[in-house]
Design a protein around this motif. Structure first.
Motif, PDB file in Angstrom:
ATOM      1  N   ARG A 148       8.199  -3.541 -11.274  1.00 19.36           N
ATOM      2  CA  ARG A 148       9.234  -4.313  -9.688  1.00 19.36           C
ATOM      3  C   ARG A 148       9.158  -5.110 -10.031  1.00 19.36           C
ATOM      4  O   ARG A 148      10.410  -5.662  -9.166  1.00 19.36           O
ATOM      5  CB  ARG A 148       8.129  -3.226  -8.583  1.00 19.36           C
ATOM      6  CG  ARG A 148       9.632  -2.991  -7.220  1.00 19.36           C
ATOM      7  CD  ARG A 148       9.669  -2.197  -6.860  1.00 19.36           C
ATOM      8  NE  ARG A 148       8.743  -0.828  -6.713  1.00 19.36           N
ATOM      9  CZ  ARG A 148       7.445  -0.083  -5.854  1.00 19.36           C
ATOM     10  NH1 ARG A 148       7.052  -0.664  -4.943  1.00 19.36           N
ATOM     11  NH2 ARG A 148       7.681   0.632  -6.620  1.00 19.36           N
ATOM     12  N   MET A 208       0.964   2.447   1.450  1.00 19.64           N
ATOM     13  CA  MET A 208      -0.599   3.103   1.717  1.00 19.64           C
ATOM     14  C   MET A 208      -0.403   0.497   1.969  1.00 19.64           C
ATOM     15  O   MET A 208      -2.429   0.496   2.134  1.00 19.64           O
ATOM     16  CB  MET A 208      -1.693   2.348  -0.076  1.00 19.64           C
ATOM     17  CG  MET A 208      -1.227   4.476   0.143  1.00 19.64           C
ATOM     18  SD  MET A 208      -1.761   4.757  -1.427  1.00 19.64           S
ATOM     19  CE  MET A 208      -4.145   4.603  -1.073  1.00 19.64           C
ATOM     20  N   LEU A 232       8.727  -4.492  -0.390  1.00 22.14           N
ATOM     21  CA  LEU A 232       8.881  -3.343  -1.262  1.00 22.14           C
ATOM     22  C   LEU A 232       8.112  -2.560  -2.083  1.00 22.14           C
ATOM     23  O   LEU A 232       7.904  -3.152  -2.703  1.00 22.14           O
ATOM     24  CB  LEU A 232      10.100  -4.091  -1.858  1.00 22.14           C
ATOM     25  CG  LEU A 232      11.402  -3.655  -2.439  1.00 22.14           C
ATOM     26  CD1 LEU A 232      11.609  -2.395  -1.430  1.00 22.14           C
ATOM     27  CD2 LEU A 232      12.150  -3.936  -3.514  1.00 22.14           C
ATOM     28  N   GLY A 233       8.216  -1.242  -1.334  1.00 25.60           N
ATOM     29  CA  GLY A 233       7.821  -0.350  -2.335  1.00 25.60           C
ATOM     30  C   GLY A 233       7.722   0.780  -1.818  1.00 25.60           C
ATOM     31  O   GLY A 233       9.195   1.359  -1.378  1.00 25.60           O
ATOM     32  N   SER A 234       7.367   1.602  -2.131  1.00 21.39           N
ATOM     33  CA  SER A 234       7.154   3.199  -2.473  1.00 21.39           C
ATOM     34  C   SER A 234       7.248   4.769  -1.394  1.00 21.39           C
ATOM     35  O   SER A 234       5.982   3.019  -1.356  1.00 21.39           O
ATOM     36  CB  SER A 234       7.736   3.954  -4.248  1.00 21.39           C
ATOM     37  OG  SER A 234       5.668   3.995  -4.547  1.00 21.39           O
ATOM     38  N   MET A 253      -2.478  -1.443  -5.194  1.00 19.05           N
ATOM     39  CA  MET A 253      -2.407  -0.623  -4.398  1.00 19.05           C
ATOM     40  C   MET A 253      -3.167  -0.561  -3.482  1.00 19.05           C
ATOM     41  O   MET A 253      -4.472  -1.472  -3.929  1.00 19.05           O
ATOM     42  CB  MET A 253      -2.680   0.730  -4.779  1.00 19.05           C
ATOM     43  CG  MET A 253      -1.097   0.717  -5.894  1.00 19.05           C
ATOM     44  SD  MET A 253      -1.163   2.912  -6.613  1.00 19.05           S
ATOM     45  CE  MET A 253      -2.396   2.171  -7.552  1.00 19.05           C
ATOM     46  N   PHE A 287      -3.998   8.179  -0.937  1.00 18.42           N
ATOM     47  CA  PHE A 287      -2.499   8.963  -1.760  1.00 18.42           C
ATOM     48  C   PHE A 287      -2.680  10.285  -1.512  1.00 18.42           C
ATOM     49  O   PHE A 287      -2.062  11.352  -0.363  1.00 18.42           O
ATOM     50  CB  PHE A 287      -2.099   8.389  -2.765  1.00 18.42           C
ATOM     51  CG  PHE A 287      -1.197   9.296  -3.537  1.00 18.42           C
ATOM     52  CD1 PHE A 287       0.054   8.627  -2.933  1.00 18.42           C
ATOM     53  CD2 PHE A 287      -1.595  10.050  -4.513  1.00 18.42           C
ATOM     54  CE1 PHE A 287       1.213   8.763  -3.985  1.00 18.42           C
ATOM     55  CE2 PHE A 287       0.243  10.817  -4.421  1.00 18.42           C
ATOM     56  CZ  PHE A 287       1.607  10.591  -4.997  1.00 18.42           C
ATOM     57  N   VAL A 326       5.284  -6.591  -3.722  1.00 20.37           N
ATOM     58  CA  VAL A 326       5.409  -5.250  -4.167  1.00 20.37           C
ATOM     59  C   VAL A 326       4.353  -4.746  -4.727  1.00 20.37           C
ATOM     60  O   VAL A 326       3.100  -5.208  -5.557  1.00 20.37           O
ATOM     61  CB  VAL A 326       6.569  -4.872  -5.586  1.00 20.37           C
ATOM     62  CG1 VAL A 326       7.588  -5.417  -4.894  1.00 20.37           C
ATOM     63  CG2 VAL A 326       6.082  -5.564  -6.707  1.00 20.37           C
ATOM     64  N   GLY A 327       4.239  -3.374  -5.027  1.00 16.15           N
ATOM     65  CA  GLY A 327       2.688  -2.641  -5.643  1.00 16.15           C
ATOM     66  C   GLY A 327       2.831  -3.033  -7.533  1.00 16.15           C
ATOM     67  O   GLY A 327       2.001  -3.377  -7.811  1.00 16.15           O
TER      68      GLY A 327
HETATM   69  C1  R1P Z   1       1.043   4.807  -4.564  1.00 15.19           C
HETATM   70  O1  R1P Z   1       1.748   5.634  -5.286  1.00 15.19           O
HETATM   71  C2  R1P Z   1       1.438   3.939  -4.077  1.00 15.19           C
HETATM   72  O2  R1P Z   1       3.025   3.553  -3.742  1.00 15.19           O
HETATM   73  C3  R1P Z   1       2.853   2.656  -2.530  1.00 15.19           C
HETATM   74  C4  R1P Z   1       1.936   3.240  -2.310  1.00 15.19           C
HETATM   75  O3  R1P Z   1       2.316   2.625  -0.910  1.00 15.19           O
HETATM   76  C5  R1P Z   1       0.390   3.276  -2.384  1.00 15.19           C
HETATM   77  O4  R1P Z   1       0.390   1.824  -3.037  1.00 15.19           O
HETATM   78  O5  R1P Z   1       3.661   0.967  -3.067  1.00 15.19           O
HETATM   79  P1  R1P Z   1       4.046   0.747  -4.158  1.00 15.19           P
HETATM   80  O6  R1P Z   1       5.375   1.755  -4.560  1.00 15.19           O
HETATM   81  O7  R1P Z   1       4.385  -0.835  -3.733  1.00 15.19           O
HETATM   82  O8  R1P Z   1       2.896   0.536  -5.394  1.00 15.19           O
END
Ligand code: R1P
Ligand code: URA
Length: 350
Positions: free
Chosen positions: A40, A225, A107-109, A82, A192, A35-36
């Motif tokens: 989380r 990303m 598992l990311g956003s 990130m 981003f 995860v980032g």
């Molecule tokens: C940018 O806000 C970050 O969020 C997303 C992107 O890939 C970048 O790392 O993933 P995470 O929520 O896992 O960090």
């Protein structure tokens, strides 16, 4: 940094900790969720079994690795921050700490490019890279070069993709109003902002970028990303035949000061790294170990409606998807001889 580091090619401390993640063999399991954000990671870690007590290492560079068991199966949760460089540290350094298969779910956003509500979970079957072209003249715009480069797609592991999508569908709480979409294409960007088509005070020449990407890939649904780089490394790890373990370590200086919750087992201290070519008896693994990777992406920003997710919805969908990812990992078969040895590991049941 206060420890002595060995080997300029693949730096490790004297006690065999990798330079940036601060872990060593026996501290990371074959099944991994990455995860980032540390929050989380901690949320997912709260679902781990009480015994053995989850082991945590936070490296000086901000990577956190939490290893324990979920429903009795060893798993690790790794928070990486990130971007491509951090994803690269993660895959390469974990790979060298692990014997056997490395099964990774990110598992990311993400930003959503399709018309779905924020809070939707998207499971891409493939990813493309979108990168700023440093040879483009951004100030005057006059260049024969395009401002962005769009790569070929790389596939997620199809079986892991399916297992993950099924686990998300199966565990979706009835109270959650958003759903799961799979078999889409993701784009991983090196910013981003510019390479995700956002407008800032820089002349990024990206006004038509999203439309261009969508016209190349009709099924393009998400922007984030890291996924591309993780899938690309997984797809391009040919075998376990070449490893850094064969390199004679020249001495350099300075290291990692990991903070950990549970001290490592004395039986593993100072031992050479387990690399990934052989089983516990030194016999070559057949078939060779693999890196298998897939991703689930939570839509935080809708690039169609301009909505951004609320903290309440984040909490709701992270609880759901965190559990689903663990369920997918523990339900994903790894042949017993492709598992890292339990003896001396932090997940050993003593
Ligand atoms: C940018 O806000 C970050 O969020 C997303 C992107 O890939 C970048 O790392 O993933 P995470 O929520 O896992 O960090
Ligand atoms: N992460 C990204 O990289 N982009 C978004 O729009 C949202 C989360």
């Amino acid at each position: 940094m206060k420890d002595l580091i060995l080997d300029a090619n693949f730096p490790r401390t004297l006690d065999q900790r990798v330079y940036h993640l601060g872990i060593r063999s026996g501290e990371v399991a074959n099944r991994i969720v990455t995860v980032g954000a540390p929050s989380r990671a901690n949320g997912i870690a709260s679902l781990l079994d009480a015994s053995p007590r989850p082991f945590t290492v936070t490296s000086e560079r901000g990577f956190t690795t939490i290893t324990g068991r979920y429903k009795g199966v060893p798993v690790s949760i790794v928070s990486i921050g990130m971007g491509y460089p951090n994803a690269d540290f993660f895959v390469r350094e974990v790979r060298e700490c692990l014997t056997g298969d490395m099964v990774v779910i990110r598992l990311g956003s993400c930003g959503g490019l399709i018309d779905v509500p924020v809070g939707t979970i998207v499971v891409p079957k493939a990813s493309i890279a979108i990168t700023r072209n440093y040879d483009f003249e951004f100030i005057d715009g006059g260049s024969s070069e395009p401002p962005y480069r769009i790569s070929k797609p790389v596939d997620a592991d199809p079986q892991l993709h399916r297992t993950l999508s099924d686990a998300l569908q199966r565990t979706r709480p009835p109270t959650v109003s958003t759903g799961v979409i799979d078999n889409t294409i993701n784009a991983s960007a090196d910013s981003f902002y510019s390479s995700q088509g956002r407008q800032t005070s820089f002349p990024d020449h990206n006004e038509t970028l999203i439309e261009q990407m969508k016209s190349n890939h009709a099924n393009l649904a998400t922007l984030e990303m890291e996924t591309f780089h993780i899938l690309h490394l997984a797809a391009n790890w040919p075998s376990a035949t070449q490893t850094t373990a064969t390199v004679t370590p020249p001495v350099t200086a300075l290291p990692v000061a990991p903070a950990m919750t549970v001290p490592p087992s004395p039986s593993t201290q100072g031992q050479p790294p387990n690399v990934s070519t052989s089983d516990a008896e030194g016999k070559p693994l057949r078939p060779k170990p693999r890196i298998r990777a897939a991703a689930a992406q939570m839509v935080f920003a809708s690039r169609t409606s301009q909505d951004f997710i609320t903290p309440e919805t984040v909490a709701e969908i992270e609880a759901w998807s965190g559990r689903a990812v663990l369920e997918a990992l523990v339900g994903f078969e790894i042949e017993p001889h492709h598992l890292h040895e339990e003896a001396g590991s932090v997940w050993e049941l003593r």
